[in-house]
Design a protein around this motif. Structure first.
Motif, mmCIF file in Angstrom:
data_model
loop_
_atom_site.group_PDB
_atom_site.id
_atom_site.type_symbol
_atom_site.label_atom_id
_atom_site.label_comp_id
_atom_site.label_asym_id
_atom_site.label_seq_id
_atom_site.Cartn_x
_atom_site.Cartn_y
_atom_site.Cartn_z
ATOM 1 N N GLN A 68 0.832 -1.208 0.000
ATOM 2 C CA GLN A 68 0.000 0.000 0.000
ATOM 3 C C GLN A 68 0.866 1.257 0.000
ATOM 4 O O GLN A 68 0.563 2.221 -0.699
ATOM 5 C CB GLN A 68 -0.898 0.019 1.255
ATOM 6 C CG GLN A 68 -2.317 -0.424 0.995
ATOM 7 C CD GLN A 68 -3.025 0.432 -0.027
ATOM 8 O OE1 GLN A 68 -3.221 1.633 0.160
ATOM 9 N NE2 GLN A 68 -3.401 -0.162 -1.127
ATOM 10 N N ILE A 70 3.786 1.677 -1.226
ATOM 11 C CA ILE A 70 4.348 1.874 -2.570
ATOM 12 C C ILE A 70 3.266 2.409 -3.513
ATOM 13 O O ILE A 70 3.485 3.364 -4.258
ATOM 14 C CB ILE A 70 4.953 0.549 -3.086
ATOM 15 C CG1 ILE A 70 6.178 0.198 -2.229
ATOM 16 C CG2 ILE A 70 5.326 0.653 -4.560
ATOM 17 C CD1 ILE A 70 6.656 -1.228 -2.396
ATOM 18 N N ALA A 71 2.070 1.820 -3.445
ATOM 19 C CA ALA A 71 0.980 2.256 -4.334
ATOM 20 C C ALA A 71 0.566 3.689 -4.017
ATOM 21 O O ALA A 71 0.291 4.484 -4.918
ATOM 22 C CB ALA A 71 -0.213 1.313 -4.198
ATOM 23 N N GLN A 72 0.502 4.014 -2.741
ATOM 24 C CA GLN A 72 0.089 5.370 -2.355
ATOM 25 C C GLN A 72 1.133 6.399 -2.786
ATOM 26 O O GLN A 72 0.788 7.489 -3.243
ATOM 27 C CB GLN A 72 -0.141 5.452 -0.836
ATOM 28 C CG GLN A 72 -1.340 4.661 -0.329
ATOM 29 C CD GLN A 72 -2.674 5.249 -0.758
ATOM 30 O OE1 GLN A 72 -2.747 6.376 -1.251
ATOM 31 N NE2 GLN A 72 -3.737 4.487 -0.591
ATOM 32 N N ARG A 75 1.047 7.038 -6.662
ATOM 33 C CA ARG A 75 -0.047 7.787 -7.291
ATOM 34 C C ARG A 75 0.038 9.284 -7.026
ATOM 35 O O ARG A 75 -0.761 10.042 -7.557
ATOM 36 C CB ARG A 75 -1.399 7.234 -6.855
ATOM 37 C CG ARG A 75 -1.815 7.607 -5.461
ATOM 38 C CD ARG A 75 -3.181 6.995 -5.200
ATOM 39 N NE ARG A 75 -3.712 7.456 -3.938
ATOM 40 C CZ ARG A 75 -4.991 7.748 -3.741
ATOM 41 N NH1 ARG A 75 -5.854 7.630 -4.719
ATOM 42 N NH2 ARG A 75 -5.403 8.143 -2.570
#
Lengths: 171, 584
Positions: A68, A70-72, A75
């Motif tokens: 999460q 890394i994904a946050q 973006r």
């Protein structure tokens, strides 16, 4: 009722970002807003035209939380690339500390002897003090500082971790 | 490239970007932009009565048109008042541009009059934000901001413009290719993932589509693609609150909304499914209920344009990052290419029909003309009376919102405007203002609670000024009903501060603003009252008095699983433990 927390593992992330005002606040704010840990964070401009900065973040969390994070990060509009160096493969981590030790007599001699063992450099000295510069992994720096506490440690400054993957390839 | 003032650049960029409407409120730090807008031939400025309402009106405009909403407010309190609507737009993925005035650059950081750290305050409630220090950058930033707001997962972008940057001149540049240097959201789905998804759908015995606001955001074509894929596969469809309208509510494959106040059949089907196809939905806590009991035996496919939505709450078996519409088109094409026929889902549908037979949305009521109106009845009557008129419905937040979601049917996207993620009381009325501005000839109705409505009731003045025929339909039960409902469930009916005391006389209030005010007291007056509202030109407020103590069911109580729904009030038993009480 007790509030539960989950154990995590340590990960080193390399994040390339636009070198613009507020980006550091955006990233640290993301970590605090979503309750992620920051063990260390370093940032510096890395491109010839000063357009890009590289941020190295040491964080910890269960695998799903690391995913999460890394994904946050990925973006966020000014973020170009996020790499989990811990997952990516072998990498080198270094941290610099400046360690000021004050004292005389045996303690002073012992401090200098241990600095030699740790290959710390003396970057400043007076008759009653040394400033050592030590470079290494965070563990090594931790151990050196712990020893210096017994030898008259008065002040420490640490850079936090920078890291880079081994081998010829860039990220 | 033309030399012009920063304020003129802002207006020129709005024109170049096709903006026809700006919702705003003037103040010292935006006077140059307001002057540049004075008597503008193509940009209509809508003067609201509070900056929060400007942001919600922009959301209503955006959600009903698919275009970004634009807001213009001053520094300091203008910007801070806009924060609630900006956050609302972030959570519901609404494209929005908020232009804020700022004190001149030389005064930034000095605690100047009406100064606040707008970029600091909005950093975590925007998709991106800018403080413009150089007028030469202003044109490019305006174009880039629109790109960011509308590409990938949509969201709000704030542009903070110091007053001296509005006055100084610079070169207005329209970038040749309008995009961001590094922000490249993935739009096209991965072909291998699409192929894998098709195999999973074709093999499933108990599939269900779980769709969300992402399908609405992907445009009307995405809704059409969803309908086609559903008809090819024969699978049932449920949707989140934000996704209502993407699939027609009168289709036999529609199971109704899922989640905390969703239908029994939706939640049971989610629980018993062997494949969930999530499209533009994010497994919100209102949807999943207790996570360790959420759809335990299913494989899950998750289609989302935001990679961070995937595996955030519920781990999935197959992730497809991309635009919902493109992904649905790709799935449809791949299904047809492979020559798949719909599998016989008869057994699955028989189980679903069994759950449907509970008729979970039924409610007890007295039918005589003098009886109290059940709020569910009022929504159903409103739906029946407006069929064929293609109304746009907005809501505030609370029981009335859930009753509207349960009992008002939608057959097309962009007709249902509600605050889902942030749950902002005070959203619905200004959102109706924005929708009515965008669609002057349409029937726009705000279904409101008497408590929520008062959070932005000052906008009655805006409606009067622009002669908007907005209808407000208040389900007035004299309670903050959802708060009271939770107090009954969790706190042994200790009604701490949930009574709507000292209500205004809404009919007289209507008169004070030059509106028409109507009051409906009994069931016998309901249909005629609704008809009078529809037939009355101009703005109308309807004070529909409903049964005071009705509660919203079905309900999954906090901390419970999909299979533990409360269907009717007398199902409530026992007390809650602290673990359940701690959940919102």
């Amino acid at each position: 009722m007790k509030i539960k927390t989950e154990a995590g593992e340590r990960h080193v992330l390399a994040v390339t970002v636009d070198n613009e005002a507020g980006i550091l606040a955006k990233i640290t704010g993301l970590f605090s807003a979503r309750g992620y840990n920051i063990e260390s964070l370093t940032v510096a401009d890395i491109s010839a035209d000063h357009a890009l900065s590289r941020i190295t973040i040491v964080t910890s969390g269960p695998p799903a939380v690391i995913d999460q994070i890394i994904a946050q990060l990925d973006r966020l509009v000014p973020v170009h690339q996020v790499t989990d160096l811990t997952d990516h493969g072998a990498h080198v981590e270094r941290e610099i500390a400046l360690v000021k030790v004050a004292g005389t007599g045996d303690k002073r001699i012992e401090a200098l002897r241990m600095a030699d063992v740790f290959r710390a450099k003396v970057v400043d000295t007076t008759l009653t003090s040394f400033i050592f510069e030590i470079t290494g992994t965070s563990d090594k720096v931790d151990r050196f500082i712990a020893l210096m506490r017994e030898c008259g440690l008065v002040e420490v400054g640490r850079t936090g971790v920078v890291a880079i993957g081994r081998g010829a390839e860039a990220l | 490239m033309t030399e012009m003032s920063g304020a003129d650049m802002v207006v020129q960029a709005l024109v170049d970007l096709g903006v026809d409407t700006v919702f705003g409120y003037p103040g010292g730090a935006v006077l140059p932009i307001y002057d540049a807008l004075f008597n503008h031939p193509t940009i209509k400025h809508v003067l609201v009565r509070h900056e929060q309402a400007a942001t919600h009106a922009a959301e209503g405009y955006s959600r009903s048109t698919g275009k970004p909403g634009v807001v213009l407010v001053t520094s300091g309190p203008g910007a801070t008042n806009a924060v609630t609507g900006i956050t609302d737009a972030l959570l519901d993925s609404i494209p929005m541009i908020v232009l804020t005035g700022q004190v001149p650059t030389n005064l930034i950081g000095t605690d100047a009059f009406q100064e606040c750290d707008t970029v600091g305050i909005t950093r975590h409630c925007t998709k991106h934000n800018y403080l413009v220090m150089d007028p030469d950058r202003l044109g490019a930033i305006m174009h880039e901001a629109f790109y960011i707001a509308t590409h990938g997962r949509p969201g709000p972008v704030v542009i903070d413009i110091p007053k001296n940057v509005q006055v100084a001149t610079g070169k207005y540049r329209v970038p040749e290719k309008i995009e961001h240097q590094s922000y490249r959201p993935q739009v096209e789905p991965d072909a291998d993932a699409i192929a894998a998804a098709i195999d999973m759908i074709a093999a499933a015995e108990r599939p269900i589509f779980y769709t969300g606001g992402g399908v609405i955001n992907a445009g009307p074509d995405a809704s059409a693609a969803l309908r086609q894929l559903v008809s090819l596969t024969g699978a049932p469809v449920t949707s989140t609150l934000m996704g209502l309208g993407a699939f027609p509510s009168d289709d036999p494959k529609w199971l109704g909304m899922l989640g905390m106040h969703g239908t029994y059949e939706s939640n049971m089907a989610m629980n018993r499914a062997d494949l969930i196809i999530a499209v533009g939905a994010r497994f919100d806590d209102r949807v999943t209920g207790r996570l360790d009991a959420f759809s335990p035996d299913s494989k899950k496919i998750h289609i989302d344009i935001d990679r961070s939505s995937i595996n955030k709450i519920v781990p999935v078996d197959l992730a497809i990052v991309g635009d919902a519409g493109r992904a649905l088109d790709a799935l449809t094409a791949a299904w047809q290419d492979k020559g798949h026929k719909p599998r016989d889902l008869g057994e699955w549908w028989r189980r679903i029909d069994g759950w449907r037979a509970t008729r979970c949305l039924d409610f007890p009521e007295k039918k005589d003309a003098a009886a109290d109106i059940m709020p569910q009845r009022a929504v159903k009557a409103l739906f029946d009376a407006t069929r064929g008129r293609d109304p746009i419905i907005t809501t505030e937040v609370g029981q009335h919102q859930m009753w509207a979601a349960q009992h008002f049917g939608f057959s097309a996207p962009n007709r249902w405007l509600t605050s889902g993620g942030l749950g902002t009381m005070g959203y619905g009325f200004p959102a109706a203002v924005g929708a009515q501005i965008a669609h002057p000839g349409r029937l726009v109705i705000c279904i409101a609670g008497e408590a929520s409505l008062q959070m932005n009731i000052q906008e009655m003045g805006t409606v009067s000024q622009y002669r908007l025929p907005v209808k407000i339909f208040i389900l007035n039960n004299e309670w903050m009903g959802m708060v009271r409902q939770w107090q009954e469930l969790t706190y042994e009916s200790r009604y701490s501060n949930s009574y709507s005391d000292s209500l205004p006389d809404f009919v007289k209030l209507a008169a004070a603003y030059g509106w028409t005010g109507l009051r409906i007291d009994t069931l016998g007056e309901l249909e005629a009252g609704i008809q009078a509202m529809i037939d009355t030109p101009g703005p109308v407020i309807v004070d529909c008095r409903v049964a005071k103590l009705a509660n919203c069911f079905p309900m999954i109580p906090s901390g419970a699983a999909h299979t533990d729904m409360i269907l009717q009030p007398n199902d409530i038993t026992g007390t809650m433990d602290d673990e359940a009480k701690a959940l919102v």
